[in-house]
Design a protein around this motif. Structure first.
Motif, PDB file in Angstrom:
ATOM      1  N   TRP A 152     -11.865  -8.740  -0.200  1.00  0.00           N
ATOM      2  CA  TRP A 152     -11.780  -7.286  -0.208  1.00  0.00           C
ATOM      3  C   TRP A 152     -13.058  -6.635  -0.701  1.00  0.00           C
ATOM      4  O   TRP A 152     -13.249  -5.429  -0.533  1.00  0.00           O
ATOM      5  CB  TRP A 152     -10.550  -6.837  -0.998  1.00  0.00           C
ATOM      6  CG  TRP A 152      -9.329  -7.443  -0.383  1.00  0.00           C
ATOM      7  CD1 TRP A 152      -8.417  -8.247  -0.993  1.00  0.00           C
ATOM      8  CD2 TRP A 152      -8.925  -7.358   0.983  1.00  0.00           C
ATOM      9  NE1 TRP A 152      -7.471  -8.652  -0.088  1.00  0.00           N
ATOM     10  CE2 TRP A 152      -7.749  -8.125   1.129  1.00  0.00           C
ATOM     11  CE3 TRP A 152      -9.433  -6.708   2.106  1.00  0.00           C
ATOM     12  CZ2 TRP A 152      -7.078  -8.259   2.334  1.00  0.00           C
ATOM     13  CZ3 TRP A 152      -8.769  -6.847   3.324  1.00  0.00           C
ATOM     14  CH2 TRP A 152      -7.614  -7.612   3.419  1.00  0.00           C
ATOM     15  N   LYS A 179       0.277  -7.143   4.440  1.00  0.00           N
ATOM     16  CA  LYS A 179      -0.421  -7.036   3.162  1.00  0.00           C
ATOM     17  C   LYS A 179      -1.577  -8.037   3.077  1.00  0.00           C
ATOM     18  O   LYS A 179      -2.524  -7.832   2.328  1.00  0.00           O
ATOM     19  CB  LYS A 179       0.548  -7.269   2.005  1.00  0.00           C
ATOM     20  CG  LYS A 179       1.491  -6.100   1.733  1.00  0.00           C
ATOM     21  CD  LYS A 179       2.278  -6.318   0.445  1.00  0.00           C
ATOM     22  CE  LYS A 179       3.061  -5.078   0.055  1.00  0.00           C
ATOM     23  NZ  LYS A 179       3.799  -5.261  -1.230  1.00  0.00           N
ATOM     24  N   ARG A 182      -4.203  -6.326   5.308  1.00  0.00           N
ATOM     25  CA  ARG A 182      -4.264  -4.890   5.055  1.00  0.00           C
ATOM     26  C   ARG A 182      -4.430  -4.093   6.351  1.00  0.00           C
ATOM     27  O   ARG A 182      -5.316  -3.247   6.490  1.00  0.00           O
ATOM     28  CB  ARG A 182      -5.394  -4.561   4.076  1.00  0.00           C
ATOM     29  CG  ARG A 182      -5.192  -5.168   2.703  1.00  0.00           C
ATOM     30  CD  ARG A 182      -6.251  -4.688   1.729  1.00  0.00           C
ATOM     31  NE  ARG A 182      -6.068  -5.290   0.412  1.00  0.00           N
ATOM     32  CZ  ARG A 182      -6.807  -5.000  -0.650  1.00  0.00           C
ATOM     33  NH1 ARG A 182      -7.782  -4.118  -0.549  1.00  0.00           N
ATOM     34  NH2 ARG A 182      -6.592  -5.580  -1.803  1.00  0.00           N
ATOM     35  N   THR A 183      -3.576  -4.402   7.271  1.00  0.00           N
ATOM     36  CA  THR A 183      -3.612  -3.720   8.568  1.00  0.00           C
ATOM     37  C   THR A 183      -2.212  -3.318   8.990  1.00  0.00           C
ATOM     38  O   THR A 183      -1.214  -3.918   8.579  1.00  0.00           O
ATOM     39  CB  THR A 183      -4.215  -4.624   9.656  1.00  0.00           C
ATOM     40  OG1 THR A 183      -3.506  -5.867   9.691  1.00  0.00           O
ATOM     41  CG2 THR A 183      -5.694  -4.887   9.404  1.00  0.00           C
ATOM     42  N   GLU A 197      -6.382   0.309   9.537  1.00  0.00           N
ATOM     43  CA  GLU A 197      -6.459  -0.255   8.183  1.00  0.00           C
ATOM     44  C   GLU A 197      -5.574   0.534   7.236  1.00  0.00           C
ATOM     45  O   GLU A 197      -5.469   1.762   7.336  1.00  0.00           O
ATOM     46  CB  GLU A 197      -7.914  -0.222   7.697  1.00  0.00           C
ATOM     47  CG  GLU A 197      -8.821  -1.110   8.529  1.00  0.00           C
ATOM     48  CD  GLU A 197     -10.252  -0.614   8.568  1.00  0.00           C
ATOM     49  OE1 GLU A 197     -10.526   0.435   7.954  1.00  0.00           O
ATOM     50  OE2 GLU A 197     -11.078  -1.263   9.207  1.00  0.00           O
ATOM     51  N   ARG A 199      -3.842   0.596   2.935  1.00  0.00           N
ATOM     52  CA  ARG A 199      -3.829   0.059   1.570  1.00  0.00           C
ATOM     53  C   ARG A 199      -2.461   0.334   0.968  1.00  0.00           C
ATOM     54  O   ARG A 199      -1.669   1.113   1.519  1.00  0.00           O
ATOM     55  CB  ARG A 199      -4.947   0.653   0.718  1.00  0.00           C
ATOM     56  CG  ARG A 199      -4.727   2.086   0.291  1.00  0.00           C
ATOM     57  CD  ARG A 199      -5.839   2.599  -0.614  1.00  0.00           C
ATOM     58  NE  ARG A 199      -5.530   3.959  -1.071  1.00  0.00           N
ATOM     59  CZ  ARG A 199      -6.347   4.687  -1.820  1.00  0.00           C
ATOM     60  NH1 ARG A 199      -7.526   4.202  -2.188  1.00  0.00           N
ATOM     61  NH2 ARG A 199      -5.989   5.897  -2.197  1.00  0.00           N
ATOM     62  N   PHE A 200      -2.206  -0.296  -0.174  1.00  0.00           N
ATOM     63  CA  PHE A 200      -0.852  -0.281  -0.725  1.00  0.00           C
ATOM     64  C   PHE A 200      -0.845   0.213  -2.173  1.00  0.00           C
ATOM     65  O   PHE A 200      -1.864   0.672  -2.691  1.00  0.00           O
ATOM     66  CB  PHE A 200      -0.249  -1.684  -0.622  1.00  0.00           C
ATOM     67  CG  PHE A 200      -0.327  -2.248   0.770  1.00  0.00           C
ATOM     68  CD1 PHE A 200       0.573  -1.846   1.744  1.00  0.00           C
ATOM     69  CD2 PHE A 200      -1.310  -3.158   1.117  1.00  0.00           C
ATOM     70  CE1 PHE A 200       0.499  -2.344   3.033  1.00  0.00           C
ATOM     71  CE2 PHE A 200      -1.394  -3.659   2.397  1.00  0.00           C
ATOM     72  CZ  PHE A 200      -0.490  -3.258   3.362  1.00  0.00           C
ATOM     73  N   TYR A 253     -10.887   0.621  -0.684  1.00  0.00           N
ATOM     74  CA  TYR A 253      -9.980  -0.199  -1.476  1.00  0.00           C
ATOM     75  C   TYR A 253     -10.294  -0.172  -2.966  1.00  0.00           C
ATOM     76  O   TYR A 253      -9.717  -0.938  -3.740  1.00  0.00           O
ATOM     77  CB  TYR A 253      -9.994  -1.634  -0.944  1.00  0.00           C
ATOM     78  CG  TYR A 253      -9.391  -1.734   0.439  1.00  0.00           C
ATOM     79  CD1 TYR A 253      -8.016  -1.678   0.618  1.00  0.00           C
ATOM     80  CD2 TYR A 253     -10.201  -1.854   1.560  1.00  0.00           C
ATOM     81  CE1 TYR A 253      -7.463  -1.746   1.885  1.00  0.00           C
ATOM     82  CE2 TYR A 253      -9.654  -1.923   2.833  1.00  0.00           C
ATOM     83  CZ  TYR A 253      -8.287  -1.875   2.991  1.00  0.00           C
ATOM     84  OH  TYR A 253      -7.728  -1.936   4.241  1.00  0.00           O
ATOM     85  N   VAL A 261       2.203   3.437   1.952  1.00  0.00           N
ATOM     86  CA  VAL A 261       1.224   2.779   2.809  1.00  0.00           C
ATOM     87  C   VAL A 261       0.222   3.844   3.229  1.00  0.00           C
ATOM     88  O   VAL A 261       0.551   4.733   4.017  1.00  0.00           O
ATOM     89  CB  VAL A 261       1.897   2.134   4.041  1.00  0.00           C
ATOM     90  CG1 VAL A 261       0.852   1.502   4.942  1.00  0.00           C
ATOM     91  CG2 VAL A 261       2.933   1.098   3.604  1.00  0.00           C
TER      92      VAL A 261
END
Length: 286
Positions: A152, A179, A182-183, A197, A199-200, A253, A261
């Motif tokens: 990352w 996860k 990350r897509t 793309e 992120r969480f 990130y 999400v």
């Protein structure tokens, strides 16, 4: 004994032991008591007055010596990457430049003007030629100051490839969210329509995993809990939704959500929002 030394020895013998280099050659007695000058032989290859002039024989000229090669320390180091190059090696270079605070954007995988400027600054700080191109010496110096970037770090600002879809995503209309890579894949009957793309959530507010359904869409949603916008929100589990994040677009990130999400590409989420219906499946997996 060399020819030059032999000639000097002959001069000493004729001069009756005079000091070399400073003696005068006396004439030898000739017929009638007249002294005739004795010509002392010159070293081979030394021209005399009568040997010069047109038509006189000449020695072959001495071949010119080849130009001396540049010492290894002065030779320019081979260039590994420079402006216009792209690929995973450039991405790693950019990630390492970020570690030493010479680059703040990316990694993008493309060697552009910002990367060139960062390399030039790094080189100048360490007394290296400020070329802006990454040569072997610059790269070795950077390797010694940084650690191998993780996945990352390499994809901090996106560009990572999507992994294979989960088997639960192969039928129907599905937001297939990984996860691991990350897509988010938007899939219809096993065909990938688009990929973006995401992120969480942070460690304290993780994004839930499992199979869900979109139960509510809200184009201009505002979170009253966190007092922040959630445009293009598609809710799938309690207060968790897929939505656009301006923070993700700006910081990548380096940040995280409160469990949602996040999508960084506003055009992509706008197109996705127009296609997704209430009741469509959401699969969140590793």
């Amino acid at each position: 004994m060399s020819r030059g030394v032999a000639a000097l020895a002959a001069l000493a013998a004729v001069g009756g032991g005079c000091v070399l280099g400073g003696c005068r050659v006396e004439p030898a007695a000739g017929p009638g008591g007249q002294g005739a000058p004795t010509r002392v032989g010159l070293p081979s290859g030394t021209p005399s007055a009568r040997d010069s002039g047109p038509g006189a024989p000449r020695d072959d000229p001495k071949p010119a010596s080849p130009p001396a090669s540049r010492p290894p320390s002065q030779r320019p180091a081979p260039v590994l990457w420079s402006r216009g190059d792209s690929g995973p090696d450039v991405r790693e270079l950019q990630a390492r430049l970020r570690q030493v605070a010479w680059l703040y954007d990316g990694p993008t995988g493309t060697y552009g003007d910002l990367t060139e400027r960062a390399v030039r600054g790094f080189q100048g700080k360490r007394g290296l030629p400020r070329t802006g191109a990454t040569d072997r010496v610059t790269w070795q110096r950077l390797l010694g100051m940084t650690h191998e970037p993780g996945k990352w770090e390499l994809y901090l600002m996106g560009g990572q490839p999507a992994d294979a879809p989960d088997p639960r995503c192969l039928t129907g209309r599905v937001l297939c969210i990984s996860k691991a890579s990350r897509t988010l894949r938007w899939m219809i009957d096993g065909r990938t329509v688009s990929t973006t793309e995401v992120r969480f959530g942070a460690k304290g507010t993780p994004t839930r995993e499992g199979t869900f359904r979109v139960y509510w869409k809200s184009r201009h949603h505002w979170s009253t809990l966190y007092d922040s916008p959630m445009p293009y929100a598609m809710f799938f589990s309690g207060g968790q939704a897929v939505h656009f994040s301006a923070d993700f677009a700006a910081r990548g990130y380096a940040g995280a959500s409160h469990g949602c999400v996040n999508v960084r590409d506003e055009a992509a989420i706008a197109a996705l929002y127009a296609q997704v219906r209430n009741g469509d499946k959401v699969v969140l997996h590793w």
